[in-house]
Design a protein around this motif. Structure first.
Motif, mmCIF file in Angstrom:
data_model
loop_
_atom_site.group_PDB
_atom_site.id
_atom_site.type_symbol
_atom_site.label_atom_id
_atom_site.label_comp_id
_atom_site.label_asym_id
_atom_site.label_seq_id
_atom_site.Cartn_x
_atom_site.Cartn_y
_atom_site.Cartn_z
ATOM 1 N N ASN A 70 0.736 -1.216 -0.055
ATOM 2 C CA ASN A 70 -0.020 0.001 0.135
ATOM 3 C C ASN A 70 0.746 1.192 0.001
ATOM 4 N N ASP A 71 2.424 1.170 -0.335
ATOM 5 C CA ASP A 71 3.147 2.226 -0.419
ATOM 6 C C ASP A 71 3.346 2.516 -1.892
ATOM 7 N N ASP A 72 2.762 3.679 -2.077
ATOM 8 C CA ASP A 72 2.842 4.206 -3.415
ATOM 9 C C ASP A 72 4.419 4.528 -4.071
ATOM 10 N N GLY A 73 5.255 4.655 -3.056
ATOM 11 C CA GLY A 73 6.436 5.154 -3.696
ATOM 12 C C GLY A 73 7.285 3.712 -4.168
ATOM 13 N N GLN A 74 6.569 2.583 -4.012
ATOM 14 C CA GLN A 74 7.335 1.347 -3.911
ATOM 15 C C GLN A 74 7.459 1.075 -5.303
ATOM 16 N N ASN A 75 8.734 0.235 -5.730
ATOM 17 C CA ASN A 75 8.872 -0.093 -7.442
ATOM 18 C C ASN A 75 7.857 -1.118 -7.546
ATOM 19 N N ASN A 76 6.920 -0.961 -8.828
ATOM 20 C CA ASN A 76 6.110 -1.930 -9.318
ATOM 21 C C ASN A 76 6.388 -3.376 -9.278
ATOM 22 N N TYR A 77 7.721 -3.809 -9.633
ATOM 23 C CA TYR A 77 7.931 -5.160 -9.617
ATOM 24 C C TYR A 77 8.378 -5.768 -8.365
ATOM 25 N N CYS A 78 8.698 -4.966 -7.468
ATOM 26 C CA CYS A 78 9.163 -5.316 -6.075
ATOM 27 C C CYS A 78 8.104 -5.341 -4.855
ATOM 28 N N LYS A 79 7.028 -5.153 -5.270
ATOM 29 C CA LYS A 79 5.994 -4.943 -3.939
ATOM 30 C C LYS A 79 6.138 -6.271 -2.978
ATOM 31 N N TYR A 80 5.812 -7.248 -3.810
ATOM 32 C CA TYR A 80 5.666 -8.452 -3.034
ATOM 33 C C TYR A 80 6.957 -9.450 -2.772
ATOM 34 N N ASP A 81 8.153 -8.754 -2.944
ATOM 35 C CA ASP A 81 9.542 -9.504 -2.817
ATOM 36 C C ASP A 81 9.699 -9.742 -1.267
ATOM 37 N N ASN A 82 9.202 -10.902 -0.879
ATOM 38 C CA ASN A 82 9.423 -11.229 0.588
ATOM 39 C C ASN A 82 9.586 -12.537 0.855
ATOM 40 N N LYS A 374 6.485 -0.418 -22.745
ATOM 41 C CA LYS A 374 5.530 0.363 -22.148
ATOM 42 C C LYS A 374 5.095 0.367 -20.996
ATOM 43 N N PHE A 375 5.892 -0.201 -19.836
ATOM 44 C CA PHE A 375 5.529 -0.437 -18.574
ATOM 45 C C PHE A 375 6.956 -0.383 -17.944
ATOM 46 N N GLY A 376 7.187 0.767 -17.363
ATOM 47 C CA GLY A 376 8.459 0.885 -16.539
ATOM 48 C C GLY A 376 8.373 0.599 -14.927
ATOM 49 N N THR A 377 9.353 1.128 -14.136
ATOM 50 C CA THR A 377 8.983 0.676 -12.769
ATOM 51 C C THR A 377 7.915 1.446 -12.097
ATOM 52 N N ALA A 442 12.086 -18.111 -5.814
ATOM 53 C CA ALA A 442 13.132 -17.125 -6.575
ATOM 54 C C ALA A 442 12.342 -16.258 -7.369
ATOM 55 N N PHE A 443 10.871 -16.515 -7.758
ATOM 56 C CA PHE A 443 10.066 -15.896 -8.884
ATOM 57 C C PHE A 443 9.930 -14.382 -8.504
ATOM 58 N N LEU A 444 9.491 -14.115 -7.334
ATOM 59 C CA LEU A 444 9.260 -12.666 -6.855
ATOM 60 C C LEU A 444 10.662 -11.679 -6.892
ATOM 61 N N SER A 445 11.434 -12.521 -6.378
ATOM 62 C CA SER A 445 12.973 -11.760 -6.542
ATOM 63 C C SER A 445 13.396 -11.685 -7.890
ATOM 64 N N LEU A 446 13.369 -12.673 -8.558
ATOM 65 C CA LEU A 446 13.503 -12.609 -10.252
ATOM 66 C C LEU A 446 12.995 -11.488 -11.015
ATOM 67 N N LEU A 447 11.630 -11.471 -10.391
ATOM 68 C CA LEU A 447 10.592 -10.415 -11.079
ATOM 69 C C LEU A 447 11.155 -8.970 -10.750
ATOM 70 N N CYS A 448 11.741 -8.961 -9.462
ATOM 71 C CA CYS A 448 12.082 -7.656 -9.176
ATOM 72 C C CYS A 448 13.447 -7.256 -9.668
ATOM 73 N N ALA A 449 14.420 -8.303 -9.940
ATOM 74 C CA ALA A 449 15.698 -8.010 -10.625
ATOM 75 C C ALA A 449 15.621 -7.869 -12.308
ATOM 76 N N LEU A 450 14.878 -9.020 -12.629
ATOM 77 C CA LEU A 450 14.946 -9.011 -14.317
ATOM 78 C C LEU A 450 13.939 -8.000 -14.905
ATOM 79 N N LYS A 451 12.888 -7.835 -14.201
ATOM 80 C CA LYS A 451 11.890 -7.009 -14.532
ATOM 81 C C LYS A 451 11.158 -7.860 -15.712
ATOM 82 N N PHE A 452 10.792 -7.155 -16.987
ATOM 83 C CA PHE A 452 10.195 -7.603 -18.134
ATOM 84 C C PHE A 452 10.990 -9.045 -18.802
ATOM 85 N N GLY A 453 12.470 -8.973 -18.365
ATOM 86 C CA GLY A 453 13.262 -10.039 -18.867
ATOM 87 C C GLY A 453 12.784 -11.271 -18.396
ATOM 88 N N ILE A 454 12.283 -11.503 -17.340
ATOM 89 C CA ILE A 454 11.692 -12.795 -16.599
ATOM 90 C C ILE A 454 10.935 -13.632 -17.765
#
Length: 511
Positions: A70-82, A374-377, A442-454
């Motif tokens: 719920n924090d708007d400043g958070q990078n889109n790809y990394c919200k759930y990286d836990n 079309k979709f940045g961070t 690893a997927f949520l961390s990979l999504l955060c690191a590789l972004k669309f490259g996943i």
């Protein structure tokens, strides 16, 4: 079939043409109840993604993720990286991996039904614990018990289906497992869609409903007939013959019965199936038992199914819109599995795997390009691009549902000789769950690191597996399960790997 000891034991020659029998009610009922095991597996995959995007659940167990989400400043790809949240999803698979190896001796020594009942009981206990969870320990413990259920269920059910089915319908009946899995995923998505509006205890209902199919599987397991292959292997030959006559609907089962008797004679001469599976003559089956399930997961399908709500939320769809999109992908997966069931015994395994692979590569690349451009961070996708992504992901799921989805389970469960079949199925399940665990963790961390490259990462793997099938997998449609071993000797590559056969009475067979 492979021989053991000095005498050439096992299936000596092809008798497929002499097999008699039709689809009977007994087989139909058995397959329906057994496939419920698949439905629970699917339900557990589908339910965790939706539950982990529900606010009351996150607030109670994962407050850190709740704040990040719920924090708007958070990078889109990394919200759930836990890692804690990933552990909730993946503890299931780790427990399944360990228990599938433990299930092998149970399935072999006590029959396929025993494992199905064990699986059902573990599911019941796990679902109850999860629904009543008051802290993270109870939650994870419940997931582990569900994992034990999956280990036993996935080890015994595909074997049970392969052995009960008549040879000419084996592909379609075996896919009941995958069809039930997709139905489970779809049901889970629909239930999450409903329970997200029941605050604050909707998630308890989602997790607890897994007990219903678990009860069905346990009761069904107690009432089902045992497979004739398993009865004969355990020395109950007369009973095995009776069951075979009943499920084939004819007394003329000599050819199939002889194949089973020869196969079980050999199976009983083998003391260590896991050691036996490493011998050169079992090399092709071992390679398939490792590669098929590994490749099935490396298509990236699980990432889309587990985290569909999270993935769509990260792409800027709203909360209920993202659950809605995952209901859609669940429905597509279910319907495409039906396509596979109707074509697998007609077109064969290879055509479906190769065509599905090509379609999946194209889809992954398109999604990567749309997201990359079309979709940045921090941006959100425009409406038209969002729809495009969902459509392409559905096309990807469609291709998976008729190819690697069902066949990743069907091919390994039908290629093993009886003496290593239970061990081989354990390896298949363990590899599948191991890769599922790694990707889930690893997927949520990979999504955060590789972004669309996943998506390109997965497209690369699909290319590898499509080439692998083209080069190394012989066509198995219509080959009786106990005569599968004769197939590898005709393959241009595997015949070089397998040891030579000793000759006896002009009949070829190996030691």
């Amino acid at each position: 079939m492979a021989g053991g000891g000095v005498a050439a034991l096992g299936v000596k020659k092809e008798r497929a043409a002499e097999y008699k029998g039709r689809m009977t009610l007994a087989v139909g009922m058995a397959c329906l109840v057994a496939a419920v095991g698949g439905a629970i597996f699917g339900y557990d995959i589908g339910i965790s993604g939706g539950v982990t995007s529900m606010d009351p659940f996150l607030k109670k167990f994962f407050p850190v993720v709740f704040r990040k989400k719920n924090d708007d400043g958070q990078n889109n790809y990394c919200k759930y990286d836990n890692q804690g949240l990933s552990a909730f999803t993946s503890s299931l698979y780790l427990a399944g991996l360990v228990s599938s190896l433990a299930a092998s001796p149970v399935t072999r020594n006590y029959g396929r039904r025993a494992s199905i009942v064990c699986g059902g009981l573990s599911f019941l206990a796990g679902a109850t614990l999860n629904a009543a969870a008051v802290n993270l320990v109870m939650l994870i413990l419940g997931r582990i018990l569900l994992g034990v259920g999956i280990g036993f269920g996935n080890q015994a059910v595909p074997l049970y289906l392969s052995e009960m089915a008549p040879a000419h319908l084996r592909g379609a009946l075996n896919m009941m497992f995958q069809l039930a899995t997709t139905l489970g995923i779809f049901t889970a998505n629909m239930i999450n869609y409903g329970t997200q509006h029941i605050r604050p205890w909707g998630w308890r209902l989602s997790l607890g409903l897994a007990a219903a199919p678990a009860l069905l599987m346990t009761v069904g397991g107690l009432l089902l007939p045992e497979t004739p292959n398993s009865l004969i292997e355990r020395g109950r030959v007369e009973e095995g013959r009776r069951v075979l006559e009943r499920i084939r609907g004819t007394a003329d089962v000599d050819a199939e019965f002889t194949d089973m008797a020869e196969a079980s004679e050999l199976a009983n001469s083998i003391e260590h199936p896991f050691r036996n599976i490493l011998e050169p003559r079992n090399r092709p089956q071992l390679v398939m038992a490792v590669c098929m399930p590994a490749f099935q997961i490396l298509t990236g399908i699980n990432s889309i199914l587990f985290y569909a709500p999270v993935l769509f939320q990260s792409m800027g769809f709203g909360g209920s819109a993202s659950l809605y999109s995952s209901v859609l992908t669940g429905a597509v997966l279910f319907s495409s599995t039906i396509i596979s069931i109707s074509t697998v015994d007609r077109l064969g395994r290879r055509k479906l795997l190769i065509s599905g692979g090509i379609q999946m590569i194209i889809c992954q690349v398109i999604v990567a390009v749309i997201l990359g451009v079309k979709f940045g961070t921090d941006k959100e996708l425009t409406r038209s691009y969002s729809i495009a992504v969902v459509v392409v992901i559905c096309l990807f799921v469609l291709a998976f549902g008729w190819s690697w989805g069902p066949l990743g389970w069907t091919v390994p469960s039908e290629i093993f000789p009886l003496e290593t079949r239970s061990a081989g199925q354990s390896i298949t399940v363990a590899v599948n769950l191991f890769f599922t665990f790694v990707i889930a963790q690893a997927f949520l961390s990979l999504l955060c690191a590789l972004k669309f490259g996943i998506f390109l990462f997965f497209a690369g793997w699909i290319t590898v597996m499509t080439v692998f099938v083209h080069v190394f997998l012989p066509e198995t449609k219509g080959v009786p399960i106990e005569e599968m071993v004769l197939l590898w000797r005709k393959h241009w590559f595997w015949k070089k790997v397998m040891p030579d056969l000793p000759l006896e009475d002009g009949d070829s067979h190996h030691k």
